[in-house]
Design an enzyme around this catalytic site. Structure first.
Site, PDB file in Angstrom:
ATOM      1  N   ASP A  67     -18.855  10.824  58.413  1.00  0.00           N
ATOM      2  CA  ASP A  67     -18.576   9.456  57.958  1.00  0.00           C
ATOM      3  C   ASP A  67     -19.537   9.001  56.865  1.00  0.00           C
ATOM      4  OD1 ASP A  67     -20.768   9.449  59.646  1.00  0.00           O
ATOM      5  OD2 ASP A  67     -19.945   8.054  61.092  1.00  0.00           O
ATOM      6  N   ASN A 136     -21.396   2.075  72.226  1.00  0.00           N
ATOM      7  CA  ASN A 136     -20.063   1.634  72.664  1.00  0.00           C
ATOM      8  C   ASN A 136     -19.071   2.797  72.762  1.00  0.00           C
ATOM      9  OD1 ASN A 136     -19.529   2.237  70.022  1.00  0.00           O
ATOM     10  ND2 ASN A 136     -19.123   0.146  69.356  1.00  0.00           N
ATOM     11  N   HIS A 138     -18.532   5.125  70.411  1.00  0.00           N
ATOM     12  CA  HIS A 138     -17.907   5.598  69.166  1.00  0.00           C
ATOM     13  C   HIS A 138     -18.395   6.993  68.804  1.00  0.00           C
ATOM     14  CE1 HIS A 138     -21.217   3.521  66.553  1.00  0.00           C
ATOM     15  NE2 HIS A 138     -21.397   4.820  66.439  1.00  0.00           N
ATOM     16  N   GLU A 143     -14.569   3.385  66.159  1.00  0.00           N
ATOM     17  CA  GLU A 143     -15.006   2.338  67.073  1.00  0.00           C
ATOM     18  C   GLU A 143     -13.987   2.157  68.203  1.00  0.00           C
ATOM     19  OE1 GLU A 143     -17.926   1.336  66.856  1.00  0.00           O
ATOM     20  OE2 GLU A 143     -18.433   0.253  65.014  1.00  0.00           O
TER      21      GLU A 143
HETATM   22  C1  GLP Z   1     -23.830   5.850  63.700  1.00  0.00           C
HETATM   23  C2  GLP Z   1     -23.044   7.093  63.265  1.00  0.00           C
HETATM   24  C3  GLP Z   1     -22.653   7.953  64.440  1.00  0.00           C
HETATM   25  C4  GLP Z   1     -23.851   8.168  65.355  1.00  0.00           C
HETATM   26  C5  GLP Z   1     -24.300   6.836  65.902  1.00  0.00           C
HETATM   27  C6  GLP Z   1     -25.462   6.948  66.873  1.00  0.00           C
HETATM   28  O1  GLP Z   1     -23.031   4.754  63.976  1.00  0.00           O
HETATM   29  N1  GLP Z   1     -21.874   6.755  62.520  1.00  0.00           N
HETATM   30  O2  GLP Z   1     -22.151   9.189  63.948  1.00  0.00           O
HETATM   31  O3  GLP Z   1     -23.505   9.037  66.391  1.00  0.00           O
HETATM   32  O4  GLP Z   1     -24.708   6.035  64.802  1.00  0.00           O
HETATM   33  O5  GLP Z   1     -26.669   7.018  66.177  1.00  0.00           O
HETATM   34  P1  GLP Z   1     -28.060   7.379  66.821  1.00  0.00           P
HETATM   35  O6  GLP Z   1     -28.061   8.851  66.995  1.00  0.00           O
HETATM   36  O7  GLP Z   1     -29.064   6.931  65.812  1.00  0.00           O
HETATM   37  O8  GLP Z   1     -28.150   6.657  68.114  1.00  0.00           O
END
Ligand code: GLP
Length: 261
Positions: A67, A136, A138, A143
């Protein structure tokens, strides 16, 4: 869905990195699906170490990131392209021309989404897809309420995700509310999915993902329908599972079986 529960974030990264090493040994010209966020950082460090020692090479690898924020150019310090260059690509022997991140600054994001799908298909599909998980549930930026067979598209971020990621932006800085993300259908076509989660803040999402129901309310729960997903978590992220000991028992049995082969 295979669930592996380990002591801490370092063990999670090691286990995940081993799956990437194994994939590279099988096929040096593998197609990687890559993720951003803080969770995969230790795994990237492990792979960088192996590359520096000459144990493995990314020279023939093609990569596709999950993404990108819409409205951020690739050289913006908070863009996911910038993150990937800084945290991984610049430290290994991957050919930058073979690394792909959805274009957050595309003139026509709708066409760009279709083109991204075309490129993944032309590369032969994703062999191994790395994922983190949002609080959440995702995956990528899919989402809650995301279509479970969705393809790469523009997604609006939830307030929760915007708040979670606000720590990376300074107060007066533009923080995007839209993203381009691979869809859940796109992720589900990866041959192997490796999802990492660490820390107490992910425990509720991990429980919802592993124990279900399969629901658009927890997009990661779609992975229950994926034939080859490995979920690697530390004790804290596993702390809300109904029966963590059962997963530990299964993994011990698996390891014992592998040792006999
Ligand atoms: C972002 C990314 C996700 C990732 C999530 C969790 O929203 N788009 O791909 O998994 O954050 O991030 P973290 O690993 O910093 O908790």
């Amino acid at each position: 869905m295979k669930v592996v529960i380990l002591d801490d974030a370092h063990a999670v990264a090691d286990y995940g990195a081993d799956l990437f090493r194994e994939q590279l040994r099988k096929s040096p010209a593998s197609v990687f699906g890559l993720a951003t966020g803080s969770t995969p950082l230790l795994l990237y460090k492990e792979l960088i170490k192996s590359n520096r020692k000459g144990e493995l090479s990314f020279a023939e690898v093609t990569s596709f990131n999950l993404d990108e924020y819409m409205g951020l150019a690739p050289d913006h310090p908070q863009s996911y392209r910038h993150f990937m260059n800084r945290e991984f690509f610049e430290h290994v022997d991957i050919d930058p021309a073979n690394t792909h991140v959805p274009p957050g600054d595309a003139d026509n994001p709708l066409t760009a989404c279709g083109e991204y799908e075309d490129k993944i298909r032309a590369a032969g599909g994703i062999d191994i897809q790395l994922l983190g998980i949002g609080r959440n549930g995702h995956i990528g930026f899919n989402e809650p309420t995301s279509c479970l067979v969705s393809r790469t598209r523009v997604k609006t971020l939830t307030v929760e995700t915007i708040e979670d990621n606000a720590r990376f932006f300074s107060e007066d800085e533009f923080q995007p509310q839209l993203s381009i993300t691979m869809g859940i259908g796109t992720i589900m076509e990866a041959r192997l999915v490796v999802l990492l989660a660490t820390g107490e803040s992910k425990a509720a999402a991990i429980k919802a993902m592993v124990e279900g129901p399969v629901s658009a309310w927890c997009p990661a729960s779609a992975l229950q329908m994926h034939p080859s997903t490995v979920v690697i978590v530390d004790e804290a992220a596993a702390s809300k599972l109904t029966n963590p000991d059962f997963f530990k028992h299964i993994e011990a049995q698996n390891q014992a079986l592998l040792a006999r082969l």
